[in-house]
Design a protein around this motif. Structure first.
Motif, PDB file in Angstrom:
ATOM      1  N   ASN A 183       0.815  -1.413  -0.041  1.00 38.82           N
ATOM      2  CA  ASN A 183       0.049  -0.070  -0.107  1.00 38.82           C
ATOM      3  C   ASN A 183       1.032   1.446   0.118  1.00 38.82           C
ATOM      4  O   ASN A 183       0.351   2.441   0.001  1.00 38.82           O
ATOM      5  CB  ASN A 183      -0.952   0.069   1.288  1.00 38.82           C
ATOM      6  CG  ASN A 183      -2.344  -0.381   0.803  1.00 38.82           C
ATOM      7  OD1 ASN A 183      -2.665  -0.489  -0.352  1.00 38.82           O
ATOM      8  ND2 ASN A 183      -3.221  -0.680   1.821  1.00 38.82           N
ATOM      9  N   ILE A 212      -3.188  -7.216   2.523  1.00 40.04           N
ATOM     10  CA  ILE A 212      -2.862  -5.808   2.307  1.00 40.04           C
ATOM     11  C   ILE A 212      -3.762  -4.874   2.909  1.00 40.04           C
ATOM     12  O   ILE A 212      -5.088  -4.833   2.487  1.00 40.04           O
ATOM     13  CB  ILE A 212      -2.924  -5.499   0.798  1.00 40.04           C
ATOM     14  CG1 ILE A 212      -2.296  -6.273  -0.016  1.00 40.04           C
ATOM     15  CG2 ILE A 212      -2.211  -4.070   0.544  1.00 40.04           C
ATOM     16  CD1 ILE A 212      -2.549  -6.202  -1.501  1.00 40.04           C
ATOM     17  N   TYR A 235      -5.147   0.698  -3.144  1.00 41.65           N
ATOM     18  CA  TYR A 235      -5.211  -0.694  -3.685  1.00 41.65           C
ATOM     19  C   TYR A 235      -5.389  -0.429  -5.230  1.00 41.65           C
ATOM     20  O   TYR A 235      -4.897  -1.446  -5.989  1.00 41.65           O
ATOM     21  CB  TYR A 235      -6.770  -1.227  -3.141  1.00 41.65           C
ATOM     22  CG  TYR A 235      -6.631  -1.524  -1.881  1.00 41.65           C
ATOM     23  CD1 TYR A 235      -5.584  -2.250  -1.204  1.00 41.65           C
ATOM     24  CD2 TYR A 235      -7.889  -1.265  -1.021  1.00 41.65           C
ATOM     25  CE1 TYR A 235      -5.424  -2.737  -0.155  1.00 41.65           C
ATOM     26  CE2 TYR A 235      -7.907  -2.017   0.373  1.00 41.65           C
ATOM     27  CZ  TYR A 235      -6.640  -2.705   0.714  1.00 41.65           C
ATOM     28  OH  TYR A 235      -6.571  -2.963   2.080  1.00 41.65           O
ATOM     29  N   PHE A 239      -3.638  -3.747  -7.735  1.00 47.77           N
ATOM     30  CA  PHE A 239      -5.093  -4.554  -8.140  1.00 47.77           C
ATOM     31  C   PHE A 239      -4.805  -5.223  -9.674  1.00 47.77           C
ATOM     32  O   PHE A 239      -5.079  -6.319  -9.873  1.00 47.77           O
ATOM     33  CB  PHE A 239      -6.310  -3.975  -7.812  1.00 47.77           C
ATOM     34  CG  PHE A 239      -6.683  -4.036  -6.462  1.00 47.77           C
ATOM     35  CD1 PHE A 239      -5.960  -4.523  -5.578  1.00 47.77           C
ATOM     36  CD2 PHE A 239      -8.144  -3.663  -6.228  1.00 47.77           C
ATOM     37  CE1 PHE A 239      -6.434  -4.734  -4.252  1.00 47.77           C
ATOM     38  CE2 PHE A 239      -8.463  -3.755  -4.834  1.00 47.77           C
ATOM     39  CZ  PHE A 239      -7.741  -4.352  -4.125  1.00 47.77           C
ATOM     40  N   LEU A 252      -8.374  -7.622   2.338  1.00 44.66           N
ATOM     41  CA  LEU A 252      -8.395  -6.268   2.261  1.00 44.66           C
ATOM     42  C   LEU A 252      -9.227  -5.469   3.487  1.00 44.66           C
ATOM     43  O   LEU A 252      -9.777  -6.264   4.280  1.00 44.66           O
ATOM     44  CB  LEU A 252      -9.228  -5.843   1.131  1.00 44.66           C
ATOM     45  CG  LEU A 252      -8.775  -6.382  -0.044  1.00 44.66           C
ATOM     46  CD1 LEU A 252      -9.632  -6.091  -1.271  1.00 44.66           C
ATOM     47  CD2 LEU A 252      -7.218  -5.898  -0.595  1.00 44.66           C
ATOM     48  N   VAL A 259     -11.922   3.146   1.439  1.00 37.57           N
ATOM     49  CA  VAL A 259     -11.522   2.586   0.515  1.00 37.57           C
ATOM     50  C   VAL A 259     -12.830   2.616  -0.594  1.00 37.57           C
ATOM     51  O   VAL A 259     -13.776   2.155  -0.143  1.00 37.57           O
ATOM     52  CB  VAL A 259     -11.018   1.098   0.582  1.00 37.57           C
ATOM     53  CG1 VAL A 259     -10.934   0.342  -0.777  1.00 37.57           C
ATOM     54  CG2 VAL A 259      -9.780   1.075   1.247  1.00 37.57           C
TER      55      VAL A 259
END
Length: 341
Positions: A183, A212, A235, A239, A252, A259
Protein backbone atom coordinates in the motif's frame (compact mmCIF):
# COMPACT_ATOMS: atom_id res chain seq x y z
CA UNK A 1 -14.75 -24.04 0.28
CA UNK A 2 -18.13 -25.73 0.42
CA UNK A 3 -19.59 -23.23 2.90
CA UNK A 4 -20.83 -19.88 1.59
CA UNK A 5 -19.05 -16.80 3.01
CA UNK A 6 -16.45 -18.67 5.13
CA UNK A 7 -15.29 -16.46 8.01
CA UNK A 8 -11.78 -15.98 9.38
CA UNK A 9 -9.48 -13.43 11.01
CA UNK A 10 -6.79 -11.56 9.12
CA UNK A 11 -4.14 -12.52 11.65
CA UNK A 12 -3.33 -12.01 15.30
CA UNK A 13 -5.54 -12.33 18.36
CA UNK A 14 -4.79 -10.86 21.82
CA UNK A 15 -2.36 -12.85 23.94
CA UNK A 16 -3.36 -13.94 27.47
CA UNK A 17 -1.87 -11.81 30.25
CA UNK A 18 0.19 -14.70 31.62
CA UNK A 19 2.08 -15.00 28.31
CA UNK A 20 2.75 -11.36 27.42
CA UNK A 21 1.59 -7.90 28.47
CA UNK A 22 -1.94 -7.49 27.07
CA UNK A 23 -3.21 -4.77 24.72
CA UNK A 24 0.31 -4.03 23.55
CA UNK A 25 2.04 -4.84 20.29
CA UNK A 26 5.24 -6.87 20.40
CA UNK A 27 5.45 -7.09 24.18
CA UNK A 28 8.15 -9.43 25.56
CA UNK A 29 7.37 -12.91 26.80
CA UNK A 30 6.72 -13.40 30.51
CA UNK A 31 7.94 -17.02 30.41
CA UNK A 32 11.21 -18.67 29.47
CA UNK A 33 12.54 -22.02 28.28
CA UNK A 34 10.21 -25.01 28.45
CA UNK A 35 7.58 -22.93 30.26
CA UNK A 36 7.48 -20.55 27.30
CA UNK A 37 7.01 -23.42 24.83
CA UNK A 38 4.19 -24.83 26.93
CA UNK A 39 2.70 -21.37 27.43
CA UNK A 40 2.63 -20.69 23.68
CA UNK A 41 0.88 -24.00 23.07
CA UNK A 42 -1.68 -23.25 25.78
CA UNK A 43 -2.27 -19.81 24.25
CA UNK A 44 -2.68 -21.37 20.82
CA UNK A 45 -5.29 -23.78 22.18
CA UNK A 46 -7.08 -20.84 23.80
CA UNK A 47 -7.02 -18.78 20.59
CA UNK A 48 -8.41 -21.73 18.67
CA UNK A 49 -11.15 -22.19 21.26
CA UNK A 50 -12.14 -18.51 21.03
CA UNK A 51 -12.43 -18.79 17.25
CA UNK A 52 -14.48 -21.96 17.50
CA UNK A 53 -16.82 -20.46 20.12
CA UNK A 54 -17.40 -17.51 17.79
CA UNK A 55 -18.16 -19.91 14.95
CA UNK A 56 -15.31 -19.02 12.57
CA UNK A 57 -15.08 -21.35 9.60
CA UNK A 58 -11.33 -20.96 8.93
CA UNK A 59 -9.14 -20.91 12.04
CA UNK A 60 -5.55 -19.92 12.78
CA UNK A 61 -3.01 -19.88 15.59
CA UNK A 62 -3.87 -16.25 16.35
CA UNK A 63 -0.10 -15.67 16.07
CA UNK A 64 0.28 -16.74 19.71
CA UNK A 65 3.77 -18.12 19.15
CA UNK A 66 5.29 -14.90 17.79
CA UNK A 67 5.97 -11.45 19.15
CA UNK A 68 5.98 -9.70 15.78
CA UNK A 69 4.46 -10.74 12.48
CA UNK A 70 7.72 -10.01 10.61
CA UNK A 71 10.72 -10.08 12.94
CA UNK A 72 9.85 -13.37 14.64
CA UNK A 73 10.37 -15.08 11.29
CA UNK A 74 13.55 -13.10 10.59
CA UNK A 75 14.98 -14.02 14.02
CA UNK A 76 15.37 -17.60 12.81
CA UNK A 77 17.43 -16.69 9.74
CA UNK A 78 21.18 -16.40 9.39
CA UNK A 79 22.67 -13.25 7.91
CA UNK A 80 20.70 -10.88 10.14
CA UNK A 81 22.28 -9.31 13.25
CA UNK A 82 19.74 -8.28 15.91
CA UNK A 83 22.46 -6.64 18.04
CA UNK A 84 23.63 -4.39 15.21
CA UNK A 85 20.59 -2.13 14.96
CA UNK A 86 19.86 0.90 12.81
CA UNK A 87 16.98 3.36 12.76
CA UNK A 88 14.91 3.25 9.59
CA UNK A 89 11.54 4.62 8.53
CA UNK A 90 9.01 1.78 8.36
CA UNK A 91 6.73 2.07 5.29
CA UNK A 92 7.69 5.76 5.01
CA UNK A 93 5.63 6.32 8.15
CA UNK A 94 7.49 5.99 11.46
CA UNK A 95 11.04 5.48 12.71
CA UNK A 96 12.01 2.16 14.26
CA UNK A 97 15.18 0.49 15.51
CA UNK A 98 15.63 -2.57 13.33
CA UNK A 99 18.21 -5.38 12.91
CA UNK A 100 20.79 -5.31 10.14
CA UNK A 101 21.44 -7.64 7.22
CA UNK A 102 25.15 -8.40 7.54
CA UNK A 103 25.56 -11.46 5.27
CA UNK A 104 23.74 -13.83 2.96
CA UNK A 105 20.30 -14.60 4.42
CA UNK A 106 19.36 -18.26 4.80
CA UNK A 107 16.92 -20.50 6.66
CA UNK A 108 18.71 -23.27 8.52
CA UNK A 109 15.57 -25.00 9.80
CA UNK A 110 11.77 -24.57 9.78
CA UNK A 111 10.42 -21.61 11.75
CA UNK A 112 6.68 -22.22 12.28
CA UNK A 113 6.23 -25.77 11.03
CA UNK A 114 6.08 -27.43 14.46
CA UNK A 115 3.55 -24.83 15.62
CA UNK A 116 1.45 -25.52 12.52
CA UNK A 117 1.60 -29.27 13.15
CA UNK A 118 0.43 -28.64 16.72
CA UNK A 119 -2.52 -26.56 15.47
CA UNK A 120 -3.37 -29.21 12.90
CA UNK A 121 -3.58 -31.80 15.68
CA UNK A 122 -6.13 -29.66 17.57
CA UNK A 123 -8.77 -29.29 14.85
CA UNK A 124 -10.18 -30.74 11.65
CA UNK A 125 -11.29 -27.30 10.44
CA UNK A 126 -9.48 -25.54 7.58
CA UNK A 127 -6.47 -23.68 8.99
CA UNK A 128 -4.76 -20.55 7.71
CA UNK A 129 -1.17 -19.61 8.50
CA UNK A 130 0.32 -16.14 8.01
CA UNK A 131 3.87 -15.39 6.87
CA UNK A 132 5.42 -11.99 6.20
CA UNK A 133 5.71 -11.12 2.53
CA UNK A 134 9.09 -10.38 0.90
CA UNK A 135 8.54 -6.63 0.46
CA UNK A 136 7.32 -6.12 4.03
CA UNK A 137 10.31 -8.11 5.31
CA UNK A 138 12.85 -5.90 3.58
CA UNK A 139 11.05 -2.81 4.85
CA UNK A 140 11.61 -4.00 8.44
CA UNK A 141 15.41 -4.20 8.19
CA UNK A 142 18.55 -2.21 7.52
CA UNK A 143 20.38 -3.80 4.60
CA UNK A 144 24.11 -3.18 4.67
CA UNK A 145 24.94 -6.35 2.71
CA UNK A 146 22.92 -6.69 -0.50
CA UNK A 147 22.32 -2.93 -0.73
CA UNK A 148 19.40 -3.66 -3.04
CA UNK A 149 15.80 -3.92 -1.89
CA UNK A 150 14.91 -6.02 -4.91
CA UNK A 151 17.79 -8.49 -4.52
CA UNK A 152 17.05 -8.98 -0.81
CA UNK A 153 13.34 -9.48 -1.60
CA UNK A 154 14.18 -12.29 -4.06
CA UNK A 155 16.34 -13.96 -1.40
CA UNK A 156 13.53 -13.74 1.15
CA UNK A 157 11.07 -15.08 -1.44
CA UNK A 158 13.14 -18.24 -1.81
CA UNK A 159 13.30 -18.68 1.97
CA UNK A 160 9.57 -18.07 2.36
CA UNK A 161 8.87 -20.67 -0.31
CA UNK A 162 10.86 -23.25 1.65
CA UNK A 163 8.82 -22.49 4.77
CA UNK A 164 5.51 -22.40 2.89
CA UNK A 165 6.06 -25.79 1.27
CA UNK A 166 6.71 -27.36 4.68
CA UNK A 167 3.67 -25.62 6.17
CA UNK A 168 1.60 -27.12 3.39
CA UNK A 169 3.03 -30.55 4.17
CA UNK A 170 2.10 -29.96 7.83
CA UNK A 171 -1.56 -29.66 6.84
CA UNK A 172 -2.07 -25.91 6.39
CA UNK A 173 -4.97 -25.20 4.01
CA UNK A 174 -4.34 -21.50 3.30
CA UNK A 175 -0.97 -19.77 3.46
CA UNK A 176 -1.27 -15.99 3.75
CA UNK A 177 1.53 -13.55 3.01
CA UNK A 178 1.21 -10.22 4.85
CA UNK A 179 2.17 -7.33 2.57
CA UNK A 180 1.10 -3.98 4.06
CA UNK A 181 4.07 -2.52 2.15
CA UNK A 182 2.06 -3.03 -1.05
CA UNK A 183 0.00 0.00 0.00
CA UNK A 184 3.06 2.26 0.00
CA UNK A 185 5.76 1.37 -2.55
CA UNK A 186 3.68 1.29 -5.71
CA UNK A 187 6.45 1.34 -8.33
CA UNK A 188 8.32 -1.46 -6.56
CA UNK A 189 5.12 -3.48 -6.14
CA UNK A 190 4.58 -3.54 -9.89
CA UNK A 191 8.26 -3.76 -10.88
CA UNK A 192 9.14 -6.74 -8.70
CA UNK A 193 6.98 -6.91 -5.54
CA UNK A 194 4.24 -9.11 -6.97
CA UNK A 195 6.84 -11.18 -8.84
CA UNK A 196 8.72 -11.94 -5.61
CA UNK A 197 5.42 -12.79 -3.91
CA UNK A 198 4.70 -15.30 -6.68
CA UNK A 199 8.17 -16.78 -6.13
CA UNK A 200 7.29 -17.24 -2.46
CA UNK A 201 4.20 -19.30 -3.35
CA UNK A 202 5.78 -21.23 -6.22
CA UNK A 203 4.76 -24.88 -6.36
CA UNK A 204 2.14 -24.68 -3.59
CA UNK A 205 -1.03 -26.70 -4.06
CA UNK A 206 -2.86 -25.25 -1.04
CA UNK A 207 -4.69 -21.95 -1.35
CA UNK A 208 -2.62 -18.78 -1.06
CA UNK A 209 -3.57 -15.30 0.10
CA UNK A 210 -2.00 -11.86 0.25
CA UNK A 211 -3.12 -9.54 3.06
CA UNK A 212 -2.83 -5.83 2.25
CA UNK A 213 -4.11 -3.51 4.96
CA UNK A 214 -3.56 -0.06 6.39
CA UNK A 215 -1.96 -1.43 9.54
CA UNK A 216 -2.69 -2.09 13.18
CA UNK A 217 -4.61 0.59 15.06
CA UNK A 218 -1.46 2.29 16.37
CA UNK A 219 -1.05 6.08 16.28
CA UNK A 220 1.46 6.12 13.40
CA UNK A 221 -1.01 4.23 11.21
CA UNK A 222 -4.13 6.14 12.25
CA UNK A 223 -2.31 9.45 11.71
CA UNK A 224 -1.23 8.30 8.25
CA UNK A 225 -4.78 7.31 7.35
CA UNK A 226 -6.01 10.76 8.35
CA UNK A 227 -3.58 12.23 5.80
CA UNK A 228 -4.91 10.17 2.88
CA UNK A 229 -7.90 12.34 2.07
CA UNK A 230 -11.52 11.43 1.41
CA UNK A 231 -10.72 8.38 -0.73
CA UNK A 232 -8.08 5.74 -0.15
CA UNK A 233 -7.13 4.53 -3.63
CA UNK A 234 -3.86 2.75 -2.79
CA UNK A 235 -5.30 -0.63 -3.75
CA UNK A 236 -5.86 0.67 -7.28
CA UNK A 237 -2.09 0.61 -7.89
CA UNK A 238 -1.56 -3.11 -7.22
CA UNK A 239 -4.93 -4.63 -8.13
CA UNK A 240 -4.50 -4.92 -11.93
CA UNK A 241 -1.32 -6.96 -11.58
CA UNK A 242 -2.68 -8.96 -8.63
CA UNK A 243 -5.74 -9.85 -10.70
CA UNK A 244 -3.51 -11.66 -13.22
CA UNK A 245 -1.18 -13.17 -10.58
CA UNK A 246 -1.17 -16.71 -9.23
CA UNK A 247 -2.42 -15.61 -5.80
CA UNK A 248 -5.80 -17.16 -4.94
CA UNK A 249 -7.17 -14.76 -2.29
CA UNK A 250 -6.71 -11.02 -1.73
CA UNK A 251 -7.31 -9.89 1.88
CA UNK A 252 -8.32 -6.26 2.32
CA UNK A 253 -9.34 -3.54 4.80
CA UNK A 254 -12.88 -2.42 4.02
CA UNK A 255 -14.91 -1.63 7.17
CA UNK A 256 -14.80 1.99 8.40
CA UNK A 257 -12.25 2.71 5.69
CA UNK A 258 -12.34 5.21 2.85
CA UNK A 259 -11.51 2.59 0.25
CA UNK A 260 -13.99 2.99 -2.64
CA UNK A 261 -15.68 -0.41 -2.77
CA UNK A 262 -15.85 -0.36 -6.55
CA UNK A 263 -12.07 -0.87 -6.63
CA UNK A 264 -12.85 -4.53 -5.91
CA UNK A 265 -14.07 -4.79 -9.50
CA UNK A 266 -10.39 -4.65 -10.50
CA UNK A 267 -9.81 -8.07 -8.90
CA UNK A 268 -13.06 -9.64 -10.10
CA UNK A 269 -12.50 -13.39 -10.30
CA UNK A 270 -10.21 -13.56 -7.29
CA UNK A 271 -11.44 -14.69 -3.90
CA UNK A 272 -11.55 -11.69 -1.57
CA UNK A 273 -11.22 -11.64 2.21
CA UNK A 274 -13.31 -8.56 2.93
CA UNK A 275 -12.31 -6.84 6.16
CA UNK A 276 -15.67 -6.21 7.85
CA UNK A 277 -14.29 -5.56 11.36
CA UNK A 278 -12.42 -2.37 12.29
CA UNK A 279 -9.43 -3.31 14.47
CA UNK A 280 -8.50 0.33 15.21
CA UNK A 281 -11.38 0.88 17.62
CA UNK A 282 -12.69 -0.77 20.77
CA UNK A 283 -16.25 -0.28 19.56
CA UNK A 284 -17.77 -3.67 18.78
CA UNK A 285 -19.63 -3.74 15.48
CA UNK A 286 -23.23 -4.87 15.32
CA UNK A 287 -24.02 -7.85 13.07
CA UNK A 288 -25.97 -5.47 10.83
CA UNK A 289 -22.93 -3.18 10.41
CA UNK A 290 -20.86 -6.18 9.37
CA UNK A 291 -23.60 -7.30 7.01
CA UNK A 292 -23.78 -3.82 5.45
CA UNK A 293 -20.07 -3.92 4.58
CA UNK A 294 -20.49 -7.37 3.07
CA UNK A 295 -23.53 -6.25 1.04
CA UNK A 296 -21.50 -3.42 -0.46
CA UNK A 297 -18.68 -5.81 -1.33
CA UNK A 298 -21.10 -8.25 -3.00
CA UNK A 299 -21.73 -5.67 -5.71
CA UNK A 300 -18.18 -6.33 -6.91
CA UNK A 301 -17.28 -9.78 -5.55
CA UNK A 302 -19.13 -12.96 -6.49
CA UNK A 303 -20.79 -14.51 -3.44
CA UNK A 304 -18.90 -17.78 -3.79
CA UNK A 305 -15.63 -15.82 -3.65
CA UNK A 306 -16.33 -13.57 -0.66
CA UNK A 307 -14.62 -14.44 2.65
CA UNK A 308 -15.72 -12.21 5.56
CA UNK A 309 -12.75 -11.33 7.77
CA UNK A 310 -11.19 -8.61 9.94
CA UNK A 311 -9.37 -5.56 8.61
CA UNK A 312 -6.09 -6.60 10.26
CA UNK A 313 -4.85 -8.42 13.34
CA UNK A 314 -6.35 -7.80 16.78
CA UNK A 315 -3.29 -8.22 19.02
CA UNK A 316 -3.54 -4.70 20.57
CA UNK A 317 -7.17 -5.16 21.62
CA UNK A 318 -8.50 -6.60 24.85
CA UNK A 319 -9.67 -10.19 24.75
CA UNK A 320 -13.24 -9.13 25.54
CA UNK A 321 -13.33 -6.67 22.65
CA UNK A 322 -11.75 -9.17 20.25
CA UNK A 323 -14.26 -11.81 21.34
CA UNK A 324 -17.14 -9.42 20.70
CA UNK A 325 -15.81 -8.53 17.27
CA UNK A 326 -15.44 -12.19 16.28
CA UNK A 327 -19.03 -12.83 17.33
CA UNK A 328 -20.20 -9.82 15.31
CA UNK A 329 -18.29 -11.06 12.25
CA UNK A 330 -19.91 -14.49 12.24
CA UNK A 331 -23.37 -13.09 13.04
CA UNK A 332 -23.10 -10.55 10.22
CA UNK A 333 -22.00 -13.23 7.76
CA UNK A 334 -24.96 -15.36 8.88
CA UNK A 335 -27.36 -12.52 8.01
CA UNK A 336 -25.99 -12.33 4.48
CA UNK A 337 -26.11 -16.09 4.04
CA UNK A 338 -29.82 -15.95 4.94
CA UNK A 339 -30.40 -13.18 2.41
CA UNK A 340 -28.58 -15.06 -0.34
CA UNK A 341 -30.54 -18.22 0.43
Amino acid sequence: MSILLPTSTAGSLPKPAWLAEPEKLWSPWKLQGSELIEGKQDALRLALHEQQLAGLDIVSDGEQSRQHFVTTFIEHLTGVDFEKRQTVKIRDRYDASVPSVVGDVARQKPVFVEDAKFLRQQTKQPIKWALPGPMTMIDTLYDGHYKSREKLAWEFAKILNQEARELEDAGVDIIQFDEPAFNVFFDEVNDWGIATLERALEGLKCETAVHICYGYGIKANTDWKQSLGSEWRQYEEAFPKLQTSNIDIVSLECHNSRVPMDLLELIRGKKVMVGAIDVATNTIETPEEVADTLRKALQFVDADKLYPSTNCGMAPLSRDVARGKLNALTAGAALIRQELA
